[in-house]
Scaffold this active site. Structure first.
Site, short mmCIF file in Angstrom:
data_model
loop_
_atom_site.label_atom_id
_atom_site.label_comp_id
_atom_site.label_asym_id
_atom_site.label_seq_id
_atom_site.Cartn_x
_atom_site.Cartn_y
_atom_site.Cartn_z
N THR A 148 -28.30 -27.66 -39.62
CA THR A 148 -29.43 -28.40 -39.06
C THR A 148 -30.77 -27.88 -39.58
O THR A 148 -30.89 -26.72 -39.97
CB THR A 148 -29.39 -28.26 -37.51
OG1 THR A 148 -30.61 -28.74 -36.97
CG2 THR A 148 -29.26 -26.80 -37.09
N ASP A 149 -31.78 -28.75 -39.52
CA ASP A 149 -33.13 -28.32 -39.89
C ASP A 149 -33.73 -27.38 -38.84
O ASP A 149 -34.73 -26.70 -39.10
CB ASP A 149 -34.05 -29.53 -40.11
CG ASP A 149 -34.22 -30.42 -38.89
OD1 ASP A 149 -33.58 -30.16 -37.85
OD2 ASP A 149 -34.99 -31.40 -38.97
N GLU A 150 -33.11 -27.31 -37.65
CA GLU A 150 -33.69 -26.49 -36.57
C GLU A 150 -33.67 -25.00 -36.90
O GLU A 150 -34.40 -24.22 -36.29
CB GLU A 150 -32.95 -26.73 -35.25
CG GLU A 150 -33.05 -28.16 -34.79
CD GLU A 150 -32.85 -28.36 -33.30
OE1 GLU A 150 -32.85 -27.37 -32.55
OE2 GLU A 150 -32.68 -29.51 -32.89
N TYR A 173 -29.32 -22.57 -29.42
CA TYR A 173 -28.59 -23.46 -30.34
C TYR A 173 -28.94 -23.16 -31.79
O TYR A 173 -28.06 -22.89 -32.62
CB TYR A 173 -28.88 -24.93 -30.01
CG TYR A 173 -28.50 -25.88 -31.14
CD1 TYR A 173 -27.16 -26.07 -31.49
CD2 TYR A 173 -29.49 -26.56 -31.88
CE1 TYR A 173 -26.81 -26.92 -32.55
CE2 TYR A 173 -29.14 -27.40 -32.92
CZ TYR A 173 -27.80 -27.57 -33.25
OH TYR A 173 -27.45 -28.40 -34.29
N LYS A 177 -26.69 -21.61 -34.90
CA LYS A 177 -26.47 -22.33 -36.17
C LYS A 177 -26.98 -21.48 -37.34
O LYS A 177 -26.35 -21.42 -38.40
CB LYS A 177 -27.17 -23.69 -36.16
CG LYS A 177 -26.56 -24.73 -35.25
CD LYS A 177 -25.14 -25.12 -35.62
CE LYS A 177 -25.04 -25.95 -36.88
NZ LYS A 177 -23.65 -26.45 -37.11
P1 NAD Z 1 -21.34 -33.43 -31.12
O1 NAD Z 1 -21.70 -32.49 -30.03
O2 NAD Z 1 -21.45 -34.89 -30.91
O3 NAD Z 1 -19.82 -33.15 -31.56
C1 NAD Z 1 -19.30 -31.86 -31.70
C2 NAD Z 1 -17.79 -31.97 -31.85
O4 NAD Z 1 -17.27 -30.64 -32.03
C3 NAD Z 1 -17.08 -32.55 -30.62
O5 NAD Z 1 -16.08 -33.47 -31.02
C4 NAD Z 1 -16.47 -31.34 -29.95
O6 NAD Z 1 -15.30 -31.65 -29.20
C5 NAD Z 1 -16.16 -30.46 -31.15
N1 NAD Z 1 -16.09 -29.04 -30.80
C6 NAD Z 1 -16.99 -28.32 -30.06
N2 NAD Z 1 -16.56 -27.06 -29.92
C7 NAD Z 1 -15.39 -26.96 -30.59
C8 NAD Z 1 -14.47 -25.91 -30.82
N3 NAD Z 1 -14.68 -24.68 -30.33
N4 NAD Z 1 -13.36 -26.15 -31.57
C9 NAD Z 1 -13.14 -27.40 -32.07
N5 NAD Z 1 -13.95 -28.46 -31.87
C10 NAD Z 1 -15.07 -28.22 -31.14
O7 NAD Z 1 -22.18 -32.95 -32.38
P2 NAD Z 1 -22.83 -33.80 -33.55
O8 NAD Z 1 -24.14 -34.29 -33.13
O9 NAD Z 1 -21.81 -34.73 -34.06
O10 NAD Z 1 -23.09 -32.64 -34.64
C11 NAD Z 1 -22.09 -32.29 -35.58
C12 NAD Z 1 -22.62 -31.18 -36.47
O11 NAD Z 1 -23.80 -31.61 -37.14
C13 NAD Z 1 -23.02 -29.92 -35.70
O12 NAD Z 1 -22.63 -28.81 -36.47
C14 NAD Z 1 -24.54 -30.00 -35.59
O13 NAD Z 1 -25.11 -28.72 -35.53
C15 NAD Z 1 -24.87 -30.69 -36.89
N6 NAD Z 1 -26.12 -31.49 -36.91
C16 NAD Z 1 -26.33 -32.42 -35.93
C17 NAD Z 1 -27.49 -33.21 -35.98
C18 NAD Z 1 -27.76 -34.29 -34.95
O14 NAD Z 1 -28.84 -34.88 -34.95
N7 NAD Z 1 -26.83 -34.60 -34.04
C19 NAD Z 1 -28.40 -33.03 -37.02
C20 NAD Z 1 -28.15 -32.05 -37.98
C21 NAD Z 1 -27.00 -31.29 -37.92
O1 DAU Z 2 -32.99 -31.68 -35.91
C1 DAU Z 2 -31.60 -31.72 -35.86
C2 DAU Z 2 -31.15 -31.53 -34.43
O2 DAU Z 2 -31.49 -32.71 -33.72
C3 DAU Z 2 -29.66 -31.23 -34.30
O3 DAU Z 2 -29.38 -30.00 -34.91
C4 DAU Z 2 -29.23 -31.18 -32.83
O4 DAU Z 2 -27.82 -31.03 -32.76
C5 DAU Z 2 -29.64 -32.48 -32.17
O5 DAU Z 2 -29.34 -32.42 -30.80
C6 DAU Z 2 -31.13 -32.75 -32.36
O6 DAU Z 2 -31.93 -31.79 -31.62
P1 DAU Z 2 -33.24 -32.24 -30.81
O7 DAU Z 2 -33.50 -31.23 -29.76
O8 DAU Z 2 -34.33 -32.59 -31.72
O9 DAU Z 2 -32.66 -33.63 -30.18
P2 DAU Z 2 -32.78 -34.29 -28.73
O10 DAU Z 2 -32.22 -35.66 -28.86
O11 DAU Z 2 -32.24 -33.41 -27.67
O12 DAU Z 2 -34.35 -34.40 -28.53
C7 DAU Z 2 -35.16 -35.09 -29.45
C8 DAU Z 2 -36.60 -34.94 -28.98
O13 DAU Z 2 -36.78 -35.67 -27.76
C9 DAU Z 2 -37.00 -33.50 -28.65
O14 DAU Z 2 -38.36 -33.32 -28.99
C10 DAU Z 2 -36.83 -33.42 -27.13
C11 DAU Z 2 -37.16 -34.83 -26.66
N1 DAU Z 2 -36.43 -35.32 -25.46
C12 DAU Z 2 -35.08 -35.25 -25.45
C13 DAU Z 2 -34.35 -35.75 -24.38
C14 DAU Z 2 -32.83 -35.66 -24.36
C15 DAU Z 2 -37.14 -35.91 -24.42
O15 DAU Z 2 -38.38 -35.98 -24.44
N2 DAU Z 2 -36.42 -36.41 -23.35
C16 DAU Z 2 -35.05 -36.34 -23.28
O16 DAU Z 2 -34.46 -36.81 -22.26
#
Ligand code: NAD
Ligand code: DAU
Length: 367
Positions: A148-150, A173, A177
């Protein structure tokens, strides 16, 4: 450039949001025409609250021998060893993670277990299966780590994250990562494990668990519930449609330089408040409601502790070196996503547990 051509891919976390979309891209009809992957996918997923086999039911039914689901935990070394001996795995794509920042504030332990210890267990299993006692690495293998970019921390009003931006994670988190990224690179430098790594910005699209900003807002607008905007609503995220992320992951898996990392982003920065207002308008239009009324649901609530102000990705390396670019325009992607949620209420009801939202509601009360 010689492209890698994986044959048996172990996808971890394939039942979650991005992982399920990735497997749909690999084994579904639409992606097929684009990439021509003809191999086998093994999906290892612990099915935490975020994982849902329903996300892939049709694929599981149609893909036959090309798809195997294994219910298990990535921290389980014995299971990983068994999987590597049973299957001719030549590629790992590691999505499995605890992924929600708010949950990491509430309960960081699971993040260290899965994101740090789980990544370590997976790296060990790959090292044992792919590198012999003399240090010779099997031909054609790759460990791709999805990050992730975080990990780069928080930007001010200007600037972008590049591949060389120093790590500065600020939530449990992102710290977990970042640790996993360091372990992956260490296995490359120390043992010669072939790795690639991607750091992506915020994804949106179908199958995202309704705890993240976009699905929370769509569903609350639909239900006429308050829309909890953290702090002043001026935090900025860079949004990318999930299919574009997965095409980028596939592009790097095929052509990325071993040992290298690539940033993935949308070139699409939005303040949260503007995005929420836009969602109010789209949902109102889809449900034939008055947009002024839906906007009245916006409620500013207590800020997330340590809330990163701005993320913005410079993804020029991926574009210039590997020819990837975004294909989904944000207005179209948001509309598609809104429609998907409104048409999949059975899925929504199925994945909502209730318990977590209670915690969120207690912790982020209206100001
Ligand atoms: P998600 O939370 O929707 O899914 C995570 C999956 O991993 C689930 O199916 C869960 O059951 C599985 N999991 C969790 N713990 C586990 C374990 N111990 N063993 C096996 N499986 C396990 O997550 P996502 O949003 O699909 O993100 C997927 C990946 O992409 C993550 O590594 C996250 O850091 C990365 N990522 C997410 C975003 C985003 O915006 N969602 C952006 C950049 C990177
Ligand atoms: O940047 C990549 C990341 O993006 C991933 O690595 C993470 O897995 C993913 O969860 C996401 O993180 P964020 O914290 O940016 O996403 P989230 O959807 O939780 O929140 C997006 C923005 O919105 C953040 O500034 C917090 C705000 N927010 C979020 C929620 C859930 C609100 O204001 N209200 C809300 O109810």
């Amino acid at each position: 450039m010689k492209l890698r051509s994986p044959s048996t891919i172990l996808v971890t976390g394939g039942s979650g949001f991005i992982g399920a979309n990735f497997i749909r891209y690999l084994l579904g009809e639409t992606g097929q025409q684009e990439h021509g992957f003809a191999g086998r996918v093994i999906n290892l997923d612990a099915l935490t609250y975020a994982g849902n086999p329903e996300n892939l039911r049709d694929i599981a039914e149609s893909a036959g021998d090309r798809y195997r689901f294994v219910h298990g935990d990535i921290t389980d070394a014995a299971l990983l060893e068994k999987l590597f001996s049973e299957e001719a795995i030549d590629t790992v794509v590691h999505f499995a993670a605890e992924s929600h920042v708010d949950r990491s504030i509430h309960g960081p332990q699971a993040f260290v277990n899965t994101n740090v210890m789980g990544t370590f267990a997976l790296l060990e299993a790959a090292r044992k299966a792919w590198i012999d006692a003399n240090g010779t690495v099997r031909d054609g293998v790759l460990f791709h780590h999805v990050s992730t970019d975080e990990v780069f921390g928080s930007l001010g009003a200007t600037g972008y994250f590049t591949e060389t931006t120093p790590y500065d994670p600020r939530s449990p988190y992102s710290a977990s990562k970042a640790s996993s990224d360091h372990l992956v690179r260490a296995y490359h430098h120390t043992y010669g494990l072939p790795i690639t790594l991607t750091n992506c910005s915020n994804n949106y699209g179908p199958y995202q668990f309704p705890e993240k900003l976009i699905p929370v807002m769509i569903l609350n607008i639909k239900d006429g519930k308050p829309l909890p905007v953290y702090g002043d609503g001026k935090n900025i995220r860079d949004w990318l449609y999930v299919e574009d992320h997965n095409r980028a992951v596939w592009t790097v898996m095929q052509g990325g330089d071993t040992g290298e990392s690539y940033n993935i982003g949308g070139d699409n920065e939005w303040e949260n408040i503007t995005l929420v207002e836009t969602l109010c308008d789209i949902v109102a239009e889809e449900l034939d409601r008055d947009p002024a009324e839906t906007r009245k649901l916006i409620t500013f609530v207590k800020d997330r502790p340590g809330h990163d102000r701005r993320y913005a990705i410079d993804c020029s390396r991926l574009k210039n070196e590997l020819g990837w670019s975004q294909t989904v325009d944000f207005a179209q992607g948001l509309r598609k996503t809104v429609k998907w949620y409104l048409e999949h209420m059975e899925w929504v009801d199925g994945v909502r547990t209730g318990a977590y939202r209670e915690w969120v509601e207690k912790n982020y009360t209206a100001r």
